[in-house]
Scaffold this motif. Sequence first.
Motif, PDB file in Angstrom:
ATOM      1  N   VAL A 187      -5.149 -32.568  -4.099  1.00 34.38           N
ATOM      2  CA  VAL A 187      -4.470 -33.528  -3.230  1.00 34.38           C
ATOM      3  C   VAL A 187      -3.654 -34.431  -4.147  1.00 34.38           C
ATOM      4  O   VAL A 187      -4.184 -35.306  -4.817  1.00 34.38           O
ATOM      5  CB  VAL A 187      -5.470 -34.352  -2.394  1.00 34.38           C
ATOM      6  CG1 VAL A 187      -4.734 -35.309  -1.462  1.00 34.38           C
ATOM      7  CG2 VAL A 187      -6.371 -33.423  -1.587  1.00 34.38           C
ATOM      8  N   LEU A 198      -6.723 -39.813   2.445  1.00 37.75           N
ATOM      9  CA  LEU A 198      -6.711 -38.444   2.955  1.00 37.75           C
ATOM     10  C   LEU A 198      -7.698 -37.580   2.184  1.00 37.75           C
ATOM     11  O   LEU A 198      -8.466 -36.809   2.777  1.00 37.75           O
ATOM     12  CB  LEU A 198      -5.308 -37.849   2.859  1.00 37.75           C
ATOM     13  CG  LEU A 198      -5.203 -36.361   3.234  1.00 37.75           C
ATOM     14  CD1 LEU A 198      -5.613 -36.138   4.687  1.00 37.75           C
ATOM     15  CD2 LEU A 198      -3.787 -35.841   2.991  1.00 37.75           C
ATOM     16  N   LEU A 202     -10.852 -35.689   3.841  1.00 35.84           N
ATOM     17  CA  LEU A 202     -10.916 -34.228   3.760  1.00 35.84           C
ATOM     18  C   LEU A 202     -12.247 -33.787   3.151  1.00 35.84           C
ATOM     19  O   LEU A 202     -12.896 -32.865   3.659  1.00 35.84           O
ATOM     20  CB  LEU A 202      -9.741 -33.714   2.930  1.00 35.84           C
ATOM     21  CG  LEU A 202      -9.635 -32.198   2.747  1.00 35.84           C
ATOM     22  CD1 LEU A 202      -9.484 -31.500   4.083  1.00 35.84           C
ATOM     23  CD2 LEU A 202      -8.458 -31.863   1.824  1.00 35.84           C
ATOM     24  N   ARG A 205     -15.015 -34.264   5.695  1.00 38.31           N
ATOM     25  CA  ARG A 205     -14.996 -33.270   6.768  1.00 38.31           C
ATOM     26  C   ARG A 205     -15.491 -31.908   6.291  1.00 38.31           C
ATOM     27  O   ARG A 205     -16.147 -31.170   7.036  1.00 38.31           O
ATOM     28  CB  ARG A 205     -13.575 -33.140   7.331  1.00 38.31           C
ATOM     29  CG  ARG A 205     -13.429 -32.111   8.444  1.00 38.31           C
ATOM     30  CD  ARG A 205     -14.246 -32.486   9.664  1.00 38.31           C
ATOM     31  NE  ARG A 205     -14.131 -31.488  10.716  1.00 38.31           N
ATOM     32  CZ  ARG A 205     -14.876 -30.391  10.806  1.00 38.31           C
ATOM     33  NH1 ARG A 205     -15.799 -30.141   9.873  1.00 38.31           N
ATOM     34  NH2 ARG A 205     -14.721 -29.544  11.799  1.00 38.31           N
ATOM     35  N   VAL A 247     -12.654 -31.175  -3.761  1.00 40.04           N
ATOM     36  CA  VAL A 247     -11.389 -31.854  -3.478  1.00 40.04           C
ATOM     37  C   VAL A 247     -11.080 -32.767  -4.648  1.00 40.04           C
ATOM     38  O   VAL A 247     -11.922 -33.571  -5.058  1.00 40.04           O
ATOM     39  CB  VAL A 247     -11.472 -32.667  -2.171  1.00 40.04           C
ATOM     40  CG1 VAL A 247     -10.163 -33.418  -1.919  1.00 40.04           C
ATOM     41  CG2 VAL A 247     -11.802 -31.755  -0.994  1.00 40.04           C
ATOM     42  N   LEU A 321      -4.985 -35.474   8.356  1.00 38.82           N
ATOM     43  CA  LEU A 321      -6.231 -34.760   8.095  1.00 38.82           C
ATOM     44  C   LEU A 321      -6.220 -33.382   8.737  1.00 38.82           C
ATOM     45  O   LEU A 321      -6.630 -32.394   8.115  1.00 38.82           O
ATOM     46  CB  LEU A 321      -7.415 -35.580   8.608  1.00 38.82           C
ATOM     47  CG  LEU A 321      -8.800 -34.923   8.458  1.00 38.82           C
ATOM     48  CD1 LEU A 321      -9.092 -34.603   7.003  1.00 38.82           C
ATOM     49  CD2 LEU A 321      -9.880 -35.835   9.039  1.00 38.82           C
ATOM     50  N   ASP A 322      -5.745 -33.289   9.953  1.00 37.82           N
ATOM     51  CA  ASP A 322      -5.676 -31.980  10.620  1.00 37.82           C
ATOM     52  C   ASP A 322      -4.766 -31.029   9.849  1.00 37.82           C
ATOM     53  O   ASP A 322      -5.058 -29.835   9.721  1.00 37.82           O
ATOM     54  CB  ASP A 322      -5.162 -32.139  12.054  1.00 37.82           C
ATOM     55  CG  ASP A 322      -6.195 -32.748  12.985  1.00 37.82           C
ATOM     56  OD1 ASP A 322      -7.378 -32.805  12.592  1.00 37.82           O
ATOM     57  OD2 ASP A 322      -5.818 -33.184  14.088  1.00 37.82           O
ATOM     58  N   ALA A 324      -4.133 -31.151   6.613  1.00 34.96           N
ATOM     59  CA  ALA A 324      -4.810 -30.773   5.367  1.00 34.96           C
ATOM     60  C   ALA A 324      -5.920 -29.757   5.632  1.00 34.96           C
ATOM     61  O   ALA A 324      -6.088 -28.788   4.888  1.00 34.96           O
ATOM     62  CB  ALA A 324      -5.370 -32.017   4.683  1.00 34.96           C
ATOM     63  N   LEU A 325      -6.691 -29.972   6.692  1.00 34.00           N
ATOM     64  CA  LEU A 325      -7.752 -29.023   7.036  1.00 34.00           C
ATOM     65  C   LEU A 325      -7.190 -27.644   7.323  1.00 34.00           C
ATOM     66  O   LEU A 325      -7.782 -26.623   6.945  1.00 34.00           O
ATOM     67  CB  LEU A 325      -8.526 -29.532   8.249  1.00 34.00           C
ATOM     68  CG  LEU A 325      -9.552 -30.628   8.012  1.00 34.00           C
ATOM     69  CD1 LEU A 325     -10.025 -31.201   9.340  1.00 34.00           C
ATOM     70  CD2 LEU A 325     -10.742 -30.087   7.218  1.00 34.00           C
TER      71      LEU A 325
END
Length: 387
Positions: A187, A198, A202, A205, A247, A321-322, A324-325
Amino acid sequence: MTAEAVQAAARHMAAMHADAPRRLRAHEGGSRDALLARWRAGFDQVLPFHGEVVDAAEVTEIQLLALRFLAGREALFDARIAMGRLVADGAGVVDGVDDAARLATGLERLNASALAERFVGWYSEYADDPAPPSLRHHYVAFHAFDQVRAACLRVRRGDPVAAAEARVLTGVALRHLRAGTVSMVLVGGVPDGSRSRLAGALAERLGSPLLSSPGGSHAHDLWAANGVYASLLDQARQYVRLGETVVMDASWAVPSHREEAAAIAAFERADLVTMRCGHENAERNGHDDGVRTAYLHAVGASRPWPGETVVDTGGPSHVALDRALGLVRPFGVADVWRHRTRTTSISRMNGHAAGGTSDAAGRGPARRRRPSRRPPGGGLNAQERLE
């Protein structure tokens, strides 16, 4: 089947494992090579049914993902053996999570994926087992594919429903292998608070460790930055060997640092995911002119990031976030298992991988505790402990 019944079954299995005879002889079933032999035997038996019963492309992907995971995870299996995670059951000696995954696969066959996840999570909590999500997914995939093998043999005997079962279970195995992919996630981008937020969201999550460089690793001195990145990447190497997606929050402005990350990921059989965070006001948010100038100079002198994707961190945080996921788990996040037994679990695995036998606090050999009768995290309503 109710959630209460599934939880009780997880508690019972953990209690049985706590009382089961324990052996460290890796050849009896708990080693990486033993599991590899089991996979290969299944692939050989399913091969004649490619195209006729099961989708050949799906089975080929299952084989590639399973063998890739095992090729890079010898340290994980060695650590599991050193921790005393092998248990003797009626079929021999297996990893405790392997045994739990076998029952979770039965829940998957009942189209109860959420309960399967909760069962493995409850088992891990009761057994105080720090197994990474990737290993749990891998064992579920193995047992699903073993049932594919059995269904294919039933097709040969004329079972009218076996072919449909084989196709469904092939999908289960593939879904879990994809969800259990081990990744190194970079990242990067302009060093401001939105990038770090972020990266933290991430990691939370994904249930993954978060590595952050001091001060965002946008050091004025390139030699100092080289040392920071070398340390960061060495830690990441250890994590992926233990089956952890990691990460890494840093600027990643210098091409050689990204290239080294790519080389490590390839060697350790992990996916490399790169994302560059940014928004139009990023250069003016919260950093002194000297640091900002040093970073922008590095970016200006660098080549385009190979494989990069820009993530806009200037809008709503959930949108970033969505995005990145989706980069880390392109096949969907429904099967991302985030459960962790406790915050020290990764350090405990690291200690055993390094040859140590002490617990997380360094107090000597870790003791296996019999599962408590009290539900972990306060029972069924403590959903945050499972997520």
